[in-house]
Enzyme design. Structure first.
Site, PDB file in Angstrom:
ATOM      1  N   ASN A 140      -0.426  -0.033  -7.925  1.00  0.00           N
ATOM      2  CA  ASN A 140       0.762   1.031  -8.681  1.00  0.00           C
ATOM      3  C   ASN A 140       1.361   0.922  -8.155  1.00  0.00           C
ATOM      4  O   ASN A 140       2.357  -0.542  -6.954  1.00  0.00           O
ATOM      5  CB  ASN A 140       0.119   1.813  -7.164  1.00  0.00           C
ATOM      6  CG  ASN A 140      -0.951   3.185  -8.115  1.00  0.00           C
ATOM      7  OD1 ASN A 140      -1.106   3.134  -9.565  1.00  0.00           O
ATOM      8  ND2 ASN A 140      -2.039   3.425  -6.810  1.00  0.00           N
ATOM      9  N   HIS A 166      -0.250   7.083 -14.947  1.00  0.00           N
ATOM     10  CA  HIS A 166      -0.664   8.468 -13.578  1.00  0.00           C
ATOM     11  C   HIS A 166      -0.405   8.425 -12.712  1.00  0.00           C
ATOM     12  O   HIS A 166       0.083   7.591 -11.966  1.00  0.00           O
ATOM     13  CB  HIS A 166      -1.777   6.783 -13.465  1.00  0.00           C
ATOM     14  CG  HIS A 166      -2.545   6.863 -12.313  1.00  0.00           C
ATOM     15  ND1 HIS A 166      -4.113   6.925 -11.796  1.00  0.00           N
ATOM     16  CD2 HIS A 166      -2.123   5.108 -11.045  1.00  0.00           C
ATOM     17  CE1 HIS A 166      -3.820   6.951 -10.268  1.00  0.00           C
ATOM     18  NE2 HIS A 166      -3.189   5.925 -10.100  1.00  0.00           N
ATOM     19  N   ARG A 226       0.745  -1.099   0.105  1.00  0.00           N
ATOM     20  CA  ARG A 226      -0.083  -0.240  -0.062  1.00  0.00           C
ATOM     21  C   ARG A 226       0.790   1.118  -0.006  1.00  0.00           C
ATOM     22  O   ARG A 226       2.122   1.400   0.912  1.00  0.00           O
ATOM     23  CB  ARG A 226      -1.102   0.101   0.693  1.00  0.00           C
ATOM     24  CG  ARG A 226      -1.825   0.544   1.448  1.00  0.00           C
ATOM     25  CD  ARG A 226      -2.219   1.104   2.682  1.00  0.00           C
ATOM     26  NE  ARG A 226      -3.348   0.308   2.538  1.00  0.00           N
ATOM     27  CZ  ARG A 226      -4.771   0.226   3.913  1.00  0.00           C
ATOM     28  NH1 ARG A 226      -3.984   0.676   4.197  1.00  0.00           N
ATOM     29  NH2 ARG A 226      -5.467  -1.190   3.245  1.00  0.00           N
ATOM     30  N   THR A 229      -7.269   5.343  -1.009  1.00  0.00           N
ATOM     31  CA  THR A 229      -7.976   5.666  -1.769  1.00  0.00           C
ATOM     32  C   THR A 229      -8.905   3.907  -1.959  1.00  0.00           C
ATOM     33  O   THR A 229      -8.154   3.621  -2.166  1.00  0.00           O
ATOM     34  CB  THR A 229      -7.335   6.206  -3.081  1.00  0.00           C
ATOM     35  OG1 THR A 229      -6.624   4.849  -3.356  1.00  0.00           O
ATOM     36  CG2 THR A 229      -6.453   7.261  -2.363  1.00  0.00           C
ATOM     37  N   ARG A 270       3.487   6.904  -6.118  1.00  0.00           N
ATOM     38  CA  ARG A 270       3.851   6.257  -6.836  1.00  0.00           C
ATOM     39  C   ARG A 270       4.948   5.303  -6.770  1.00  0.00           C
ATOM     40  O   ARG A 270       5.260   3.892  -7.066  1.00  0.00           O
ATOM     41  CB  ARG A 270       2.120   5.958  -8.385  1.00  0.00           C
ATOM     42  CG  ARG A 270       1.000   5.626  -7.522  1.00  0.00           C
ATOM     43  CD  ARG A 270       0.182   6.769  -8.538  1.00  0.00           C
ATOM     44  NE  ARG A 270      -1.023   6.907  -8.050  1.00  0.00           N
ATOM     45  CZ  ARG A 270      -1.393   7.905  -7.992  1.00  0.00           C
ATOM     46  NH1 ARG A 270      -0.337   8.925  -8.291  1.00  0.00           N
ATOM     47  NH2 ARG A 270      -2.571   8.005  -7.790  1.00  0.00           N
ATOM     48  N   ARG A 306     -11.534  12.324 -12.228  1.00  0.00           N
ATOM     49  CA  ARG A 306     -11.391  13.923 -11.053  1.00  0.00           C
ATOM     50  C   ARG A 306     -11.131  14.524 -11.585  1.00  0.00           C
ATOM     51  O   ARG A 306     -11.484  15.503 -11.269  1.00  0.00           O
ATOM     52  CB  ARG A 306     -10.500  13.440 -10.411  1.00  0.00           C
ATOM     53  CG  ARG A 306      -9.650  12.360  -9.465  1.00  0.00           C
ATOM     54  CD  ARG A 306      -8.807  11.712  -8.702  1.00  0.00           C
ATOM     55  NE  ARG A 306      -8.651  10.468  -7.475  1.00  0.00           N
ATOM     56  CZ  ARG A 306      -7.700   9.798  -7.867  1.00  0.00           C
ATOM     57  NH1 ARG A 306      -6.509   9.581  -8.489  1.00  0.00           N
ATOM     58  NH2 ARG A 306      -7.681   9.064  -6.050  1.00  0.00           N
TER      59      ARG A 306
END
Length: 332
Positions: free
Chosen positions: A138, A193, A99, A248, A106, A169
């Site tokens: 990620n 990303h 995580r 998230t 990332r 977004r």
């Protein structure tokens, strides 16, 4: 004496045990379960399989979903540590991984997650050789490349969730500024990303009206209305949410559901997802970055050739360079 079931029900033919539209989710953390509930509520699968190494949590999540079966139309929910539970999946969604921590980029995650991919991808392909793999973990662009290399699957069948969420977004924030629903605000974010993503201000429009025609400085440093801050907010969104709640989950779960729907229903909708960009926009390396892709039952069937202006193309190449500087040194 016959059982209650035997007295109640008379079997006419044997059941067909083969699922026609099976989805497997690898990883039952916050993101994996957000994907699961989004997919279930959209009735996209006739079987959902969950895979994780944390067996107690895995069983608990499976039971919790099973007990909600009255409220959705997926007939079978299974789980297991062994990848045999994923056999014959149409789509395998990979959310497993270390995580992202508060303040961690990332890209800093990448080497920690490479080993995880090496441990799961061969088993996925063994049990579902015809599947499409949707990578969500990620840093998604580099990990999608790694999954592609490990899997041996055609490049069109390994897809990264990429900038589908970034663009959502972006459209939400544009809509907030204009007082218009995001579905009526059109705009794309491509590239990584993450921190080097590229907003395509030249294409932002509402009802076909390009905002750049109303203010040519829109999205630049000299823009008095500070539209450029919207892209900064997009980049900071994940970091802010992680700071506030620790991770998230909901928006990415909904984004994944959106992509899965396009693939399974062969909708041929265009999404900004991570795919091989070698040979496009002057990129010479084997890199996965988000560009507009047509998604259908075969995965990425086409890419849309965008006419980038000179600034956008330069930023896209910079995004590619950012990833290549990490990817070229990976050992896997």
């Amino acid at each position: 004496m016959s059982t209650v079931k035997e007295q109640l029900i008379e079997k006419l033919i044997e059941d067909d045990e083969n699922s026609q539209c099976k989805i497997t989710i690898v990883g039952t953390g916050a993101v994996g379960m957000a994907c699961a509930i989004s997919i279930l509520l959209k009735d996209l699968a006739d079987e959902l399989a969950l895979v994780d190494v944390a067996l107690d949590k895995l069983k608990g999540e499976m039971m919790d979903l099973q007990h909600g079966s009255l409220f959705f139309s997926t007939s079978k929910i299974t789980s297991g540590k062994d990848y045999s539970v994923s056999a014959n999946s149409r789509i395998v969604i990979v959310t497993a991984g270390a995580r992202q921590q508060e303040g961690e980029t990332r890209l800093a995650l990448v080497q920690r997650n490479v080993a995880i991919m090496k441990s799961i991808i061969p088993a996925i392909v063994h049990y579902s050789p015809d599947c499409k793999i949707l990578v969500v973990s990620n840093p998604v662009d580099i990990l999608t490349y790694i999954v592609w290399k490990i899997s041996g699957l055609p490049v069109t069948r390994v897809i990264g969730s990429g900038c589908n969420l970034d663009s959502a977004r972006f459209r939400y924030l544009i809509g907030e500024k204009l007082g218009v629903h995001p579905t009526s605000c059109h705009g794309w974010i491509i590239g990584e990303h993450g921190d080097s993503s590229v907003p395509l201000w030249s294409g932002v429009n509402v009802a076909g009206v390009a905002l750049k025609t109303l203010d040519p400085k829109l999205g630049t440093d000299s823009d008095k209305e500070h539209w450029k801050n919207i892209h900064k907010q997009v980049i900071q969104s994940a970091y802010e949410i992680i700071k506030l709640k620790g991770y998230t989950s909901w928006a990415i779960g909904l984004s994944v559901m959106d992509l899965v729907g396009s693939i399974l229903k062969n909708l041929r909708r265009v999404h900004p997802v991570s795919t091989m960009v070698k040979g496009l926009y002057g990129i010479k390396e084997e890199l996965f970055l988000s560009i507009p892709c047509v998604l259908g039952r075969n995965g990425v069937s086409d890419v849309v050739k965008i006419n980038l202006n000179s600034e956008e193309e330069a930023l896209f190449k910079k995004s590619a360079e950012t990833l290549w500087n990490i990817q070229k040194d990976l050992i896997f």
